[in-house]
Design an enzyme around this catalytic site. Structure first.
Site, PDB file in Angstrom:
ATOM      1  N   ASN A 117      40.870  76.508  -7.105  1.00 16.19           N
ATOM      2  CA  ASN A 117      40.738  75.475  -8.134  1.00 16.19           C
ATOM      3  C   ASN A 117      40.626  76.104  -9.504  1.00 16.19           C
ATOM      4  OD1 ASN A 117      37.988  74.821  -9.631  1.00 16.19           O
ATOM      5  ND2 ASN A 117      37.494  75.843  -7.694  1.00 16.19           N
ATOM      6  N   PHE A 121      35.636  72.527 -15.503  1.00 16.47           N
ATOM      7  CA  PHE A 121      34.484  71.681 -15.875  1.00 16.47           C
ATOM      8  C   PHE A 121      34.895  70.308 -16.415  1.00 16.47           C
ATOM      9  CE2 PHE A 121      31.566  75.556 -16.743  1.00 16.47           C
ATOM     10  CZ  PHE A 121      30.972  75.431 -15.516  1.00 16.47           C
ATOM     11  N   SER A 182      31.602  80.463 -13.220  1.00 14.41           N
ATOM     12  CA  SER A 182      32.882  79.807 -12.959  1.00 14.41           C
ATOM     13  C   SER A 182      34.001  80.606 -13.616  1.00 14.41           C
ATOM     14  CB  SER A 182      32.869  78.389 -13.530  1.00 14.41           C
ATOM     15  OG  SER A 182      34.197  77.906 -13.574  1.00 14.41           O
ATOM     16  N   ASN A 184      36.818  79.476 -14.494  1.00 14.79           N
ATOM     17  CA  ASN A 184      37.802  78.577 -15.112  1.00 14.79           C
ATOM     18  C   ASN A 184      37.510  78.150 -16.547  1.00 14.79           C
ATOM     19  OD1 ASN A 184      39.380  78.496 -12.717  1.00 14.79           O
ATOM     20  ND2 ASN A 184      37.780  77.214 -11.822  1.00 14.79           N
ATOM     21  N   THR A 185      36.424  78.653 -17.116  1.00 19.07           N
ATOM     22  CA  THR A 185      36.162  78.438 -18.541  1.00 19.07           C
ATOM     23  C   THR A 185      36.288  79.793 -19.223  1.00 19.07           C
ATOM     24  OG1 THR A 185      34.719  76.541 -18.199  1.00 19.07           O
ATOM     25  CG2 THR A 185      34.392  77.755 -20.243  1.00 19.07           C
ATOM     26  N   LYS A 216      23.511  80.912 -10.765  1.00 13.42           N
ATOM     27  CA  LYS A 216      24.604  81.060  -9.791  1.00 13.42           C
ATOM     28  C   LYS A 216      25.506  82.199 -10.220  1.00 13.42           C
ATOM     29  CE  LYS A 216      28.061  78.443  -7.241  1.00 13.42           C
ATOM     30  NZ  LYS A 216      28.511  77.087  -6.897  1.00 13.42           N
ATOM     31  N   ASN A 245      29.652  81.912  -6.405  1.00 15.52           N
ATOM     32  CA  ASN A 245      30.703  81.021  -6.878  1.00 15.52           C
ATOM     33  C   ASN A 245      32.041  81.455  -6.257  1.00 15.52           C
ATOM     34  OD1 ASN A 245      32.091  79.093  -8.530  1.00 15.52           O
ATOM     35  ND2 ASN A 245      30.454  79.295 -10.030  1.00 15.52           N
TER      36      ASN A 245
HETATM   37  C1  LIG Z   1      37.241  72.062  -6.670  1.00 11.81           C
HETATM   38  C2  LIG Z   1      36.001  72.889  -6.824  1.00 11.81           C
HETATM   39  C3  LIG Z   1      35.154  72.662  -7.903  1.00 11.81           C
HETATM   40  C4  LIG Z   1      34.005  73.440  -8.092  1.00 11.81           C
HETATM   41  N1  LIG Z   1      33.188  73.189  -9.151  1.00 11.81           N
HETATM   42  C5  LIG Z   1      32.063  73.947  -9.331  1.00 11.81           C
HETATM   43  C6  LIG Z   1      31.202  73.711 -10.434  1.00 11.81           C
HETATM   44  O1  LIG Z   1      31.396  72.796 -11.235  1.00 11.81           O
HETATM   45  N2  LIG Z   1      30.115  74.526 -10.572  1.00 11.81           N
HETATM   46  C7  LIG Z   1      29.842  75.549  -9.688  1.00 11.81           C
HETATM   47  O2  LIG Z   1      28.856  76.269  -9.852  1.00 11.81           O
HETATM   48  N3  LIG Z   1      30.628  75.765  -8.618  1.00 11.81           N
HETATM   49  C8  LIG Z   1      31.728  75.000  -8.419  1.00 11.81           C
HETATM   50  N4  LIG Z   1      32.526  75.235  -7.318  1.00 11.81           N
HETATM   51  C9  LIG Z   1      32.175  76.318  -6.382  1.00 11.81           C
HETATM   52  C10 LIG Z   1      31.426  75.821  -5.151  1.00 11.81           C
HETATM   53  O3  LIG Z   1      30.198  75.230  -5.508  1.00 11.81           O
HETATM   54  C11 LIG Z   1      31.162  76.992  -4.164  1.00 11.81           C
HETATM   55  O4  LIG Z   1      30.366  77.961  -4.803  1.00 11.81           O
HETATM   56  C12 LIG Z   1      32.446  77.642  -3.680  1.00 11.81           C
HETATM   57  O5  LIG Z   1      33.446  76.686  -3.447  1.00 11.81           O
HETATM   58  C13 LIG Z   1      32.239  78.445  -2.408  1.00 11.81           C
HETATM   59  O6  LIG Z   1      31.830  77.617  -1.343  1.00 11.81           O
HETATM   60  P1  LIG Z   1      32.855  77.151  -0.156  1.00 11.81           P
HETATM   61  O7  LIG Z   1      33.557  78.376   0.317  1.00 11.81           O
HETATM   62  O8  LIG Z   1      31.978  76.478   0.859  1.00 11.81           O
HETATM   63  O9  LIG Z   1      33.794  76.203  -0.800  1.00 11.81           O
HETATM   64  C14 LIG Z   1      33.673  74.468  -7.134  1.00 11.81           C
HETATM   65  C15 LIG Z   1      34.514  74.660  -6.031  1.00 11.81           C
HETATM   66  C16 LIG Z   1      35.662  73.895  -5.857  1.00 11.81           C
HETATM   67  C17 LIG Z   1      36.540  74.146  -4.652  1.00 11.81           C
END
Ligand SMILES: Cc1cc2nc3c(=O)[nH]c(=O)nc-3n(C[C@H](O)[C@H](O)[C@H](O)COP(=O)(O)O)c2cc1C
Length: 355
Positions: A117, A121, A182, A184-185, A216, A245
């Site tokens: 992704n 934000f 993150s 992505n910023t 995080k 993350n």
């Molecule tokens: C579409 C998407 C959006 C996410 N948005 C955030 C976010 O806003 N803030 C954050 O700290 N992590 C964000 N994450 C990261 C997740 O909270 C998590 O740390 C990461 O996906 C790893 O867990 P998983 O393997 O179970 O998906 C996002 C992940 C995905 C897939």
């Protein structure tokens, strides 16, 4: 329950665009959980066993939480509660409202059980979020808010950006997760440097009325950087860490998703567990870790816990397996505790470190 059942019980995939499928699933969950009968059906179908633990002065009915990003606008909190999560992290939210990056910005690979992704934000901003939280039923379980930096805010002004969100939302949540990881910023991850991070943590702690404050972190840091973040966060009184993350690396499984953005799901599992173990060893298991990254089965969850995570979270597994994965993981953990003759989750935390 028809459509609701298939959207929630089965993977939220089908042939739909990833983000559309995601939004639709949240809408369905919100609608179902708005009625007494809907909530009852969710509990009958999904609710796992209770494996109670205490952390941060709160009681958790089980150690499995919803990871940040799934419910960015806190639309379906009562739904997540009735599906059986032990805690919820909503957001990420920034001080300013943002549209995020252009679409498409969420991609999935069923073969790799992975997502990429680059949402950037997208969120309504902390003022709207606070108003929404003040007028919405609060779930009866620990609630964390993930906070990030607005894209237009300079790195120097970042402490104010983070702390403003904390100030506006502190009455409605149990704690905050400072997201400096993150991918992505632009430049956000520079805020993981000691001095910058210290200013943000201090500002958030000053505006959070004693609520839980966690940091995080990214899986893409060197070990020495991770230890340095831990030192900074711990010395400033943070309650723990969320690890990890998404990653910008592409672990060398063949052809793992080449789109730009953060990778999550199965290919992240190994590195995320390494980071958890590193922090647990470095802090002698004395500083709480929420483990997240590639958990999809009870076995994956157990790996995170025995290597040092007190609580765990999932995102990608919800996409590939649907709501039934909550029960699968929690009931599986309950069986694991019995197999190892352990009385509770706390006694399993860091078990592998002590063997
Ligand atoms: C579409 C998407 C959006 C996410 N948005 C955030 C976010 O806003 N803030 C954050 O700290 N992590 C964000 N994450 C990261 C997740 O909270 C998590 O740390 C990461 O996906 C790893 O867990 P998983 O393997 O179970 O998906 C996002 C992940 C995905 C897939």
């Amino acid at each position: 329950m028809g459509i609701g059942y298939s959207l929630l019980a089965r993977p939220m995939l089908a042939l739909m665009d990833s983000e559309k499928a995601h939004n639709r699933a949240i809408l369905v969950l919100r609608i179902i959980s708005a009625t007494v009968i809907g909530r009852m059906m969710l509990r009958i179908l999904y609710k796992p066993r209770v494996i109670q633990s205490n952390l941060f002065g709160h009681t958790f009915q089980n150690p499995l939480g919803l990871a940040a990003g799934m419910d960015k606008c806190a639309e379906a909190m009562i739904g997540w509660e009735n599906l059986g999560f032990g805690f919820i992290e909503i957001g990420g939210v920034t001080m300013e409202a943002q549209n995020g990056n252009p679409k498409p910005r969420m991609f999935r690979s069923k073969r790799h059980q992975a997502l990429v992704n680059r949402m950037g934000f997208n969120n309504p901003g902390s003022d709207k979020m606070a108003k929404h939280l003040s007028s919405t039923s609060r779930p009866n379980l620990p609630l964390l808010l993930n906070i990030g930096k607005s894209k237009n805010t300079s790195l120097e002004d970042a402490p104010h950006d983070y702390s403003k969100t904390a100030e506006l939302c502190r009455d409605y949540v149990d704690g905050f997760v400072i997201n400096v990881s993150s991918p992505n910023t632009p430049n956000l991850r520079k805020l993981q440097k000691d001095e910058e991070l210290a200013k943000i943590i201090t500002a958030v702690k000053n505006h959070s009325s004693g609520k839980i404050v966690l940091v995080k972190i990214s899986p893409d840091l060197e070990d020495i950087q991770i230890k340095s973040i831990v030192d900074t966060a711990r010395s400033l009184g943070c309650d723990g860490v969320v690890a990890t993350n998404t990653t910008v690396s592409r672990p060398d499984e063949q052809g793992v998703m080449t789109e730009t953005g953060g990778l999550s799901g199965r290919p992240l599992a190994k590195r995320s567990t390494e980071v958890i173990r590193l922090i647990a060893d470095y802090t002698n298991g004395e500083w709480p870790i929420i483990g997240v990254g590639g958990i999809s089965t009870a076995e994956d969850a157990w790996e995170k816990i025995v290597n040092g995570a007190s609580l765990i979270q999932i995102y990608s597994a919800m996409v590939f397996k649907g709501g039934s994965v909550i029960k699968e993981i929690v009931n599986g953990l309950d069986r694991k505790l019995r197999e190892h003759n352990l009385p509770n989750i706390q006694s399993a935390v860091g078990f592998a470190r002590r063997e």
